[in-house]
Design a protein around this motif. Structure first.
Motif, PDB file in Angstrom:
ATOM      1  N   TRP A  60       0.841  -1.201   0.000  1.00 39.84           N
ATOM      2  CA  TRP A  60       0.000   0.000   0.000  1.00 39.84           C
ATOM      3  C   TRP A  60       0.873   1.247   0.000  1.00 39.84           C
ATOM      4  N   HIS A  98      -5.964  -4.734  -1.020  1.00 38.94           N
ATOM      5  CA  HIS A  98      -5.825  -3.402  -0.451  1.00 38.94           C
ATOM      6  C   HIS A  98      -7.067  -2.580  -0.765  1.00 38.94           C
ATOM      7  N   GLN A 111      -6.815   4.696   4.486  1.00 39.04           N
ATOM      8  CA  GLN A 111      -5.730   4.574   5.463  1.00 39.04           C
ATOM      9  C   GLN A 111      -6.322   4.582   6.875  1.00 39.04           C
ATOM     10  N   ALA A 138      -3.439   0.251   6.793  1.00 40.62           N
ATOM     11  CA  ALA A 138      -4.489   0.625   5.850  1.00 40.62           C
ATOM     12  C   ALA A 138      -5.480  -0.537   5.802  1.00 40.62           C
ATOM     13  N   LYS A 188       0.912  -1.531   6.108  1.00 34.34           N
ATOM     14  CA  LYS A 188       0.986  -0.980   4.755  1.00 34.34           C
ATOM     15  C   LYS A 188       2.031  -1.656   3.875  1.00 34.34           C
TER      16      LYS A 188
END
Length: 159
Positions: A50, A118, A122, A128, A143
């Protein structure tokens, strides 16, 4: 270079959910900031982290606006966000991910169930949100973890 995509669709010309629209599959109609939109799931599947662990990206924490989140991610150097924007789409927000999950549960779209995806929302400098499309589990992960990302596109619905 960013792909040019259809920007609007007449409400009367919307196909049934699960049918082709604007380079993908029509997921559903929804409203964001008082504007009606059509959510389209793109066929591309991206993979990567991410973003950076410990770095909070300003403007990437909207629960509903995946496009704004993705643009903020791209400006901070996220490779998957840049790729999603180049495809003329964005990484789904938590809300958009749940709309995709509802379409999957209704048998209208197919999603890779083997790995978490993903989402662009956030949670903190370290985490996230992500979603497991096998069962719709919404979670937050580090992340830096390598996850899939399935871009979506949204277009305006006009009367």
């Amino acid at each position: 270079m960013t792909k040019q995509a259809q920007q609007t669709v007449l409400a009367a010309e919307l196909p049934e959910r699960g049918q082709p629209l604007a380079g993908g599959v029509f997921v559903t109609r929804y409203w964001l900031n008082g504007v009606e939109r059509a959510l389209i799931l793109l066929p591309d599947e991206l993979s990567g982290p991410w973003g950076e662990y410990g770095v909070k990206i300003e403007g990437a924490d909207s629960y509903s606006d995946g496009e704004a989140n993705t643009r903020a991610m791209a400006e901070a150097g996220s490779v998957i966000a840049i790729k999603a924007l180049e495809l003329g789409g964005h990484i789904p927000s938590c809300l958009e991910g749940q709309l995709v999950m509802a379409a999957k549960a209704d048998g209208l779209v197919e999603m890779n169930e083997e790995r978490y995806h993903h989402l662009s929302t956030q949670r903190s400098a370290n985490h996230a949100y992500s979603m497991a499309f096998e069962d719709g589990w919404l979670n937050h992960n580090v992340k830096l973890l390598e996850r899939l990302a399935r871009p979506v596109r949204r277009i305006y619905v006009t009367s």
